[in-house]
Design an enzyme around this catalytic site. Structure first.
Site, short mmCIF file in Angstrom:
data_model
loop_
_atom_site.label_atom_id
_atom_site.label_comp_id
_atom_site.label_asym_id
_atom_site.label_seq_id
_atom_site.Cartn_x
_atom_site.Cartn_y
_atom_site.Cartn_z
N LYS A 90 -2.57 14.49 -0.51
CA LYS A 90 -2.95 13.13 0.06
C LYS A 90 -2.06 12.30 -0.52
O LYS A 90 -1.65 11.90 -1.59
CB LYS A 90 -4.44 12.89 -0.70
CG LYS A 90 -4.77 11.55 -0.01
CD LYS A 90 -5.46 11.52 1.16
CE LYS A 90 -5.61 10.31 1.76
NZ LYS A 90 -4.50 9.80 2.81
N LYS A 126 3.59 12.94 -0.20
CA LYS A 126 4.18 11.73 0.43
C LYS A 126 5.27 12.19 1.46
O LYS A 126 5.68 13.47 1.35
CB LYS A 126 4.94 11.17 -0.74
CG LYS A 126 5.18 9.54 -0.61
CD LYS A 126 3.87 8.72 -0.87
CE LYS A 126 4.06 7.16 -0.45
NZ LYS A 126 2.91 6.45 -1.31
N ASP A 166 2.20 3.38 4.02
CA ASP A 166 2.91 3.12 2.99
C ASP A 166 3.95 1.90 3.53
O ASP A 166 3.44 1.27 4.39
CB ASP A 166 3.82 3.93 2.03
CG ASP A 166 4.47 3.78 0.78
OD1 ASP A 166 3.49 3.63 -0.21
OD2 ASP A 166 5.31 3.25 0.61
P1 NDP Z 1 4.36 -2.97 3.48
O1 NDP Z 1 5.37 -2.57 4.45
O2 NDP Z 1 2.99 -3.65 4.13
O3 NDP Z 1 5.18 -4.18 2.81
C1 NDP Z 1 6.16 -4.16 1.95
C2 NDP Z 1 6.84 -5.57 1.47
O4 NDP Z 1 7.74 -5.18 0.36
C3 NDP Z 1 7.55 -6.29 2.37
O5 NDP Z 1 7.39 -7.69 2.14
C4 NDP Z 1 8.98 -5.96 2.44
O6 NDP Z 1 9.93 -6.70 2.59
C5 NDP Z 1 8.85 -5.74 0.85
N1 NDP Z 1 10.00 -4.60 0.68
C6 NDP Z 1 10.02 -3.31 1.02
N2 NDP Z 1 11.36 -2.78 0.68
C7 NDP Z 1 11.78 -3.83 -0.07
C8 NDP Z 1 13.21 -3.77 -0.82
N3 NDP Z 1 13.82 -2.67 -0.84
N4 NDP Z 1 13.43 -4.72 -1.74
C9 NDP Z 1 12.69 -5.93 -1.41
N5 NDP Z 1 11.58 -5.79 -0.64
C10 NDP Z 1 11.20 -5.14 -0.20
O7 NDP Z 1 4.01 -2.09 2.20
P2 NDP Z 1 2.99 -2.10 1.26
O8 NDP Z 1 2.52 -3.50 1.02
O9 NDP Z 1 1.98 -1.16 1.81
O10 NDP Z 1 3.74 -1.59 0.08
C11 NDP Z 1 4.20 -2.21 -0.89
C12 NDP Z 1 4.22 -1.58 -2.18
O11 NDP Z 1 2.85 -1.10 -2.57
C13 NDP Z 1 4.77 -0.19 -2.11
O12 NDP Z 1 5.72 0.17 -3.23
C14 NDP Z 1 4.04 0.76 -1.70
O13 NDP Z 1 4.36 2.21 -2.35
C15 NDP Z 1 2.99 0.50 -2.56
N6 NDP Z 1 1.63 0.79 -2.44
C16 NDP Z 1 1.06 0.85 -1.28
C17 NDP Z 1 -0.34 1.26 -0.91
C18 NDP Z 1 -0.77 1.10 0.21
O14 NDP Z 1 -2.25 1.34 0.40
N7 NDP Z 1 -0.23 0.37 1.40
C19 NDP Z 1 -1.01 1.85 -2.05
C20 NDP Z 1 -0.49 1.83 -3.32
C21 NDP Z 1 0.85 1.55 -3.41
P3 NDP Z 1 10.54 -6.64 4.16
O15 NDP Z 1 9.78 -6.97 5.14
O16 NDP Z 1 11.66 -7.46 3.93
O17 NDP Z 1 10.83 -5.21 4.12
O1 2IT Z 2 1.10 4.86 -2.73
C1 2IT Z 2 -0.01 5.14 -2.45
O2 2IT Z 2 -1.15 5.28 -3.21
C2 2IT Z 2 -0.44 4.97 -0.87
N1 2IT Z 2 0.59 4.47 -0.11
C3 2IT Z 2 -1.80 5.05 -0.40
C4 2IT Z 2 -1.85 6.41 -0.01
C5 2IT Z 2 -3.31 6.89 0.73
O3 2IT Z 2 -3.33 7.88 1.05
O4 2IT Z 2 -4.13 6.03 0.91
#
Ligand code: NDP
Ligand code: 2IT
Length: 451
Positions: A90, A126, A166
């Site tokens: 997952k 992943k 993600d």
């Molecule tokens: P989104 O794609 O919705 O948003 C990502 C954000 O981070 C955007 O603002 C993006 O800016 C910025 N970003 C991405 N890459 C970079 C970079 N290399 N340098 C600077 N800014 C960057 O993704 P999420 O909000 O879902 O994910 C954000 C973080 O949270 C990640 O680390 C992800 O692994 C983690 N995460 C997400 C979960 C989920 O359920 N979605 C669960 C747990 C963790 P830009 O638009 O310029 O790319």
């Molecule tokens: O990093 C994370 O935990 C996620 N992007 C969410 C993964 C999921 O299966 O909901």
């Protein structure tokens, strides 16, 4: 003589020389579980570390698609099926030009322990692609997703491997991926999470990572008799996690003042209100614009091109963009400017030196695999609802998320006793989360024999 974990770290370093993020994640976990390994000889006897750092299966595939000009494009697709000791693989899919095998292995490795912490039966995996959704039309994103799923479908399934979103993968992408899976397999199952409400999604899943991270912060503050009321908070990123972190901070009376994207950050000293957040959601999720526009639209804010928000004075920081967005220097700046709590919404946003700074400063530090586990936990709740063919109310799911985050906190707090620096005034949640997450997976691997 090198310890068991040091020996395994060295062998991972030698075998994976071009995967720095993976090595960093392995080092962070293995170097902190030493007290457990010393107390319990069974893990070395069963070679658990040697096995746990090796993905069970890695799939790499070609993703050909056609752009709007009729030109052929080729991307690389991946799925790292890391560990299935406690449940089906997952974890999310990341679409970003920086994606490579090392980054997905770090994310998959973290996911194994994070999923274990949720208390739900989910293994870790992943995947993703170096495809860049920025600037692509909906039709191009759809054709890419259909091609990606045409290969991925043969490796996943509701009881095998359940991907989700993600970075770069949100509701739109999950929709296209699900549609193609259903068409090829002729089955309507919970093979993906983060689905839309109309076709099997769960209420609160979009909010869950951000809300959960703030609940985790609330729990850490409660151990010091404190709460979020009036706290000035830095948030980085402006995507899914950042948006709902801001929303929950507002509901709990805190004052979020920054957001960022890969081009720069905005600082709004008056605070990002719910109205301003709604505007950001439209900007990012519908118009797919840049955060710089915030400062053009709201005169209270300023935009800082090419910078990260960590030099703004604050009480709490919620890094929610990407890996290694806070280094040692930035961690020192945060603390010098008053920051007393860091809760990680992103995966591995702080480098190893930065983590050392938090720990020696004895602030409240909630590491990613504990603090951001609310997203995947609610994916687990989506899977349960799909299996039951029932949907729970918003209140039910939020209450379950809230309780899961409290359990994760309390479990990490309890296992922090293994850390030499944990006292009645300081909790080492890094050691606590890593040991609590590890034990369940490692013991399950022992139970299931040499597979
Ligand atoms: P989104 O794609 O919705 O948003 C990502 C954000 O981070 C955007 O603002 C993006 O800016 C910025 N970003 C991405 N890459 C970079 C970079 N290399 N340098 C600077 N800014 C960057 O993704 P999420 O909000 O879902 O994910 C954000 C973080 O949270 C990640 O680390 C992800 O692994 C983690 N995460 C997400 C979960 C989920 O359920 N979605 C669960 C747990 C963790 P830009 O638009 O310029 O790319
Ligand atoms: O990093 C994370 O935990 C996620 N992007 C969410 C993964 C999921 O299966 O909901």
């Amino acid at each position: 003589m090198a310890s068991y974990s040091q020996k395994v770290i060295e062998s991972v370093r030698a075998k994976n020389t071009n995967e720095p993020e993976f090595l960093q994640a392995v080092q962070e976990v293995l170097s902190t579980i030493e007290p457990l390994l010393t107390a319990e000889g069974k893990y070395e006897k069963h070679c658990i570390l040697e096995r746990i750092v090796e993905p069970e299966r890695t799939i790499i595939f070609r993703v050909p698609w056609t752009d709007d000009q009729g030109r052929i494009q080729v991307n690389r697709g991946f799925r790292v099926e890391f560990n299935s000791a406690i449940g089906p693989y997952k974890g999310g899919l990341r679409f970003h030009p920086s994606v490579n095998l090392g980054i997905l292995k770090f994310l998959g490795f973290e996911q194994v322990f994070k999923n274990s912490l949720t208390t739900l039966p989910m293994g870790g995996g992943k995947g993703g692609s170096d495809f860049d959704p920025k600037g692509k039309s909906d039709a191009e994103v759809m054709r890419f997703c259909q091609s990606f799923m045409t290969e991925l479908q043969r490796h996943i399934g509701a009881d095998t491997d359940v991907p989700a979103g993600d970075i770069g993968v949100g509701g739109r992408e999950i929709g296209y991926l699900f549609g193609q899976y259903k068409r090829l397999r002729n089955e309507f199952t919970g093979v993906l999470t983060g689905k839309s409400l109309n076709w099997g999604g769960s209420l609160i899943r979009p909010e869950a990572t951000g809300y959960g991270c703030v609940y985790f912060a609330q729990n850490m503050l409660a151990t010091r008799g404190d709460n979020l009321e009036g706290k000035v908070c830095l948030v980085s990123g402006s995507g899914n996690v950042a948006q709902y972190t801001v929303e929950k901070l507002l509901q709990l009376g805190a004052r979020p003042v920054t957001l960022s994207d890969s081009n720069g950050f905005i600082h709004d000293p008056d605070g990002i209100t719910q109205d301003k957040l709604n505007w950001v959601m439209e900007l990012k999720n519908v118009r797919r614009g840049r955060i710089a526009e915030y400062a053009e639209h709201f005169s209270t804010a300023r935009y800082y091109e090419g910078q990260r928000p960590w030099n703004v004075p604050c009480d709490c920081a919620f890094p929610s963009a990407t890996q290694n967005e806070i280094n040692g220097q930035e961690a020192r700046t945060l603390i010098r400017n008053g920051c007393r709590l860091v809760a990680e919404g992103a995966n591995m946003p702080t480098d190893l030196e930065g983590i050392g700074v938090y720990l020696s400063s004895k602030i409240l530090y909630g590491p990613a695999k504990a603090a951001n586990a609310g997203g995947v936990a609610t994916s687990g709740l989506e899977m349960s609802q799909n299996s039951q063919r029932l949907g729970w109310t918003r209140e039910e799911v939020d209450a379950k998320l809230f309780n899961i985050m409290k359990n994760i906190h309390d479990n990490a707090f309890e296992h922090a006793r293994y850390a030499a620096d944990t006292t009645k005034d300081f909790t080492n949640y890094v050691v606590g989360a890593n040991i609590a997450g590890f034990v369940k997976v490692a013991d399950s691997m022992i139970d299931q024999g040499l597979v």
